[in-house]
Design a protein around this motif. Structure first.
Motif: not given
Length: 951
Positions: A35-44, A798-806
């Motif tokens: 939830n802190q990594t991926i924007p909520s408006n594009i979540r499945l 990202g906006t909440q201080g997290r990275v993706g998969h790299e």
């Protein structure tokens, strides 16, 4: 642990370790992290609709059932594919060996000396057989090699030709139809006109910059092209020849009769047909084109102590450096298959290859003689392996076809009623008997084969090869299985692969290639099928292909899928070509602008340019995100010409950008299409998808996200998934599907032979396992980010201080105080037994790390310990405790020959150099060369083995 669930074998992190890692990064659950990594408006909003996961046992039974639906006929169709014998020690010790198939492209030369040597053997073989001095270490397939040849000839036109706008490519009418189709796809966007005709009566003019001919031609006829080549050169026109490499063992090499480029496939050199691929294409040319040749070239250089060393030469990372000015979008190609083809030549040597080619030729000659006695007429006056047969009045094609099928034989049937037979290495005397039974039966004649097959030459002596080839020691020493096995093992020990340690290359997704996923590739029903086999003989393949296409469509949220592109770069091109076709269909073909973020992978601008577009670069802000204001402004500025925007998501900086949906909306409002580069799809699967984000096209890298091995630089598969409105424009194929529309590969389904790997990956993980894999990939990256942030710094979050998969580690701050740069860190990692992360991309002076879900906490902690140890070594330099000039980083890596030498010249100890951490004593990886001198290798390009430079 439930041992029946494949997900527990694929994912390295245990439930206990997951909880510990989440605690380390300050999360209560994996869902909180996502939830802190991926924007909520594009979540499945719901789980993917995929079949339930299978156990490894269940899948083995399922894939065996699919294989049983394929019928393995003896194929004499030819047309670029021939049954071949892969020597067992090569298949066993290369194709089935994880050290060879899990290694990465050899950008880090010091830990790649084994496969670099194997690929130099391949290059030497190609140069020797073609009669040209320069080659690369493989391309994707014969048809795409033809397109690369045409593109190179066009790019290297003379000043006079450029001034007169010479833009016509002559293609002889007897080239393979698949080659012509790919040329049509690739040339039109480049404003290159193709003219086809008969080379014998073609008249050159000043508009013709290049010509492509086939040797032997598509009918199997050996043609005398010497006059044609002479006339072409008199006109300033250069010649590219598509040549059957096996035939060049007996025939005069095109390089000896004036060819400027010789290309083709090495499939006949021990590579199964695999229903069309993969196999390694080759591309040889003159030395004057060393700065223009597409692909990668292996060269011989020296290391820091003047020992000879192999490396990727000249255009090692060409697309990242030249971007839209790159000579090609080809990044890597078919290294594993090229390695196998090279070992095929090593194992057989010149004499063995002559025996194979002579036997093929003798069998074809005997067959012609016997068929003629039955009343048939063979139309090729000179041939190597292929007969074109005209039927007598008392024989019908239908009757012959029916008898052939009863005998489990596939022949080639020409539109004019003739029948083609291409003999290959696997053809036995009994097979010749079967063929004669078919032809005698169709003619209603009783026949019994009495004569023995003897040697002979069935072409004019003027075509015969007189030059020697493969006289280097490597092609003479390893003809027993014992010696070959030991040679392969000797090379294998020089390379780091996933069999040794984590390969943390960012944007490369070096995950587990599970044994249970690869086992189906051993099955004859997947290996030994010609790509033009009748559809009723390949029900298993078609079911697998249709199922896989459906699964990839579900995973991406898109409606149409093509599996034809046989690399990521080919997928990029195919996706852009589909967009172009769509725009033309709605009278918007004038749109020619592609927006690209500055952080885009280098192949993106290269692919866009090859597809006839112009690129406009969008700035990135200080946080690594696409500058939305600049994006809006450029889209508005070019809205009347805007064709597409190419976006990688998560970004090449490893971030899920919050504005992604708005960016897609902006492009659509301006009349363009959104192309999503799927290089980072490993962070999307099951959590979001290109469809919900707003993409119209997405290419996937099956060799990244979907577990197909990298193979030391290929094979790859780059399928494209498209929205419903683009489905009508997906790649077709002239022979399999009756259309040349957007054909991008020689075979209808590209590298179909390795599709069972991805199919297995999806079937054994299922929706839940795929989603869990994505979650753990993101967890592992964030765990490393937290643990290494203090020592190095993480460039973007990202906006909440997290990275993706790299993540991108900051290394630029070390240079001023210590003199250490990111390359020194990369080389020092080798002393610890690790492959370097991605170096200086997408941000110069940094290291990009992608751990993948397959690595467990123990391996991550070991890597963290190594990186912290290296940081301490940098601190010693900064604090004056170690010399700025003579230290473990500047001198890394430390080869075995240096460490064990009687003399030690460094200010630090041998143990600090070679065993900086105690656990390295248990399993030390030794390199056999010191740091390779790149500049020397570029100044002194040596792309083949010569007597004076064998290592």
């Amino acid at each position: 642990m439930d041992t029946t669930k494949f997900v527990n074998r694929h994912i390295g992190v245990t439930e206990k370790d997951e909880a510990s890692m989440l605690q380390t990064i300050g999360m209560q659950s994996i869902d909180e992290l996502i939830n802190q990594t991926i924007p909520s408006n594009i979540r499945l909003k719901k789980s993917m609709e995929l079949p339930e996961s299978m156990t490894e046992r269940e899948f083995s039974e399922h894939i065996a059932e699919l294989a049983s639906k394929n019928q393995v006929f003896t194929s004499y169709i030819g047309m670029g594919w021939y049954d071949a014998i892969c020597p067992a020690p090569i298949f066993r010790n290369i194709f089935e060996n994880p050290v060879w198939y899990t290694s990465y492209t050899p950008y880090q030369a010091e830990i790649s000396q084994g496969r670099l040597e194997a690929l130099l053997n391949f290059q030497t073989m190609v140069c020797e057989l073609t009669g040209l001095p320069l080659t690369n270490c493989s391309l994707l397939d014969e048809a795409t090699a033809a397109a690369e040849a045409a593109t190179m000839l066009y790019a290297t036109r003379s000043r006079e030709q450029i001034k007169s706008d010479a833009n016509v490519l002559f293609v002889d009418e007897k080239v393979f139809e698949s080659t012509l189709a790919v040329l049509q796809t690739r040339m039109i966007p480049q404003n290159i006109s193709i003219v086809t005709g008969n080379y014998q009566n073609y008249t050159f003019n000043d508009r013709i910059f290049g010509a492509i001919i086939q040797y032997p031609n598509s009918d199997g006829s050996i043609e005398d092209y010497t006059t044609f080549v002479s006339k072409a050169h008199d006109n300033g026109t250069r010649i590219a020849v598509a040549a059957d490499l096996m035939s060049l063992i007996l025939l005069t090499p095109p390089g000896e009769w004036g060819a400027d480029i010789v290309f083709g496939t090495t499939q006949r050199f021990g590579i199964p047909m695999f229903y069309g691929g993969p196999s390694a294409a080759y591309f040889a040319t003159k030395d004057e084109y060393k700065r223009n040749i597409p692909g990668r070239v292996i060269g011989i250089s020296i290391d820091a102590y003047n020992h000879p060393a192999y490396r990727l030469a000249l255009q090692t990372r060409e697309q990242h450096i030249k971007r839209e000015k790159a000579t090609s979008n080809i990044c890597t190609a078919q290294a594993l298959l090229a390695t196998m083809a090279g070992f095929y030549a090593v194992y057989h040597g010149a004499e063995g290859l002559k025996n194979i080619a002579s036997r093929i030729h003798a069998y074809a000659g005997f067959l012609e003689k016997e068929i003629s006695r039955l009343g048939y007429k063979q139309l090729n006056g000179n041939y190597f392996d292929t007969l074109k047969i005209e039927l007598p009045a008392n024989a019908s094609v239908n009757a012959l076809h029916e008898i052939a099928l009863e005998c489990n034989v596939n022949l080639r049937y020409f539109d004019g009623g003739q029948v083609g037979i291409s003999i290959d290495e696997t053809t036995q005397i009994t097979d010749i008997g079967t063929l004669l039974y078919i032809f005698s039966g169709a003619a209603g004649i009783d026949y019994q084969m009495k004569d023995n097959i003897s040697g002979g030459v069935y072409f004019d002596k003027k075509f015969a090869r007189t030059s020697d080839f493969l006289q280097q020691d490597v092609f003479k020493k390893y003809h027993s299985e014992t010696e070959l096995m030991r040679y392969i093992k000797r090379l294998e020990r020089k390379d780091i692969s996933l069999a040794h340690s984590m390969i943390s290359l960012g944007s490369c997704t070096m995950k587990l290639n599970a044994a249970s996923e690869l086992l189906p590739l051993n099955h004859a029903a997947f290996q030994n099928i010609h790509p033009y086999a009748p559809i009723e003989q390949v029900e298993g393949y078609i079911e697998l292909i249709e199922n896989l296409s459906e699964y990839l469509g579900e995973i991406t949220g898109l409606k149409g899928v093509s599996l034809q592109p046989n690399s990521g770069a080919a997928g990029e091109y195919a996706g852009l070509r589909v967009i172009r076709s769509y725009l033309e269909s709605i009278n918007q073909g004038h749109r020619n602008i592609v927006l690209l973020p500055a952080s885009a992978h280098g192949t993106n601008p290269a692919s866009a340019i090859q597809c006839g577009y112009s690129t406009v670069i969008i700035r990135c802000d200080e946080n690594g995100n696409i500058d939305l204001n600049d994006f809006k402004a450029k889209a508005e500025e070019y809205k009347n010409e805007l064709a597409a925007s190419m976006i990688t998501y998560p970004s090449t900086h490893g971030i899920f950008e919050a504005d992604i949906k708005e960016m897609c909306d902006i492009i659509h409002t301006c009349g363009g299409q959104v192309y999503m580069d799927g290089a980072n799809m490993n962070a999307q699967v099951g959590l979001t998808n290109p469809g919900i984000i707003g993409a119209d096209v997405c290419h996937l890298n099956l060799h990244k996200t979907f577990a197909s091995p990298h193979g030391g630089g290929g094979p790859g598969v780059g399928p494209i998934c498209v929205a419903a409105h683009l489905k009508p424009f997906l790649p077709s194929h002239p022979i399999a599907f009756g259309s040349m529309q957007n054909t991008v590969a020689s075979s209808p389904y590209g590298s179909a032979g390795i599709l069972p790997i991805t199919y297995a990956y999806i079937r054994m993980l299922g929706a839940d396992g795929l989603t869990k894999s994505t979650q753990i990939a993101i967890l592992n990256a964030n765990y490393l980010a937290v643990k290494l942030k203090e020592a190095y710094g993480v460039v973007y979050t990202g906006t909440q201080g997290r990275v993706g998969h790299e993540l991108i580690l900051e290394c630029r701050q070390f240079k001023e105080k210590s003199g250490v740069d990111e390359s020194d860190i990369a080389k020092r990692l080798i002393d610890f037994g690790y492959h370097a992360p991605t170096l200086s991309f997408p941000v110069h002076g940094t290291l990009m790390i992608e751990p993948t879900e397959s690595e467990g906490k123990e391996e991550l902690d070991r890597f963290i310990e190594v990186m912290q140890c290296i940081r301490s070594e940098i601190s010693e330099i900064e604090e004056g405790k170690a010399s700025k000039d003579d230290n473990v980083l500047k001198n890394a890596p430390h080869p075995q020959y240096e460490v064990v030498a009687d003399e030690w010249k460094h200010e630090y100890t041998r143990s600090k150099a070679a065993f900086p951490l105690s656990w390295i004593l248990e399993n030390k990886f030794w390199v056999n060369v010191a740091r390779v001198n790149n500049a020397y290798g570029d100044r002194n390009l040596i792309p083949t083995i010569c007597g004076a430079c064998e290592i």
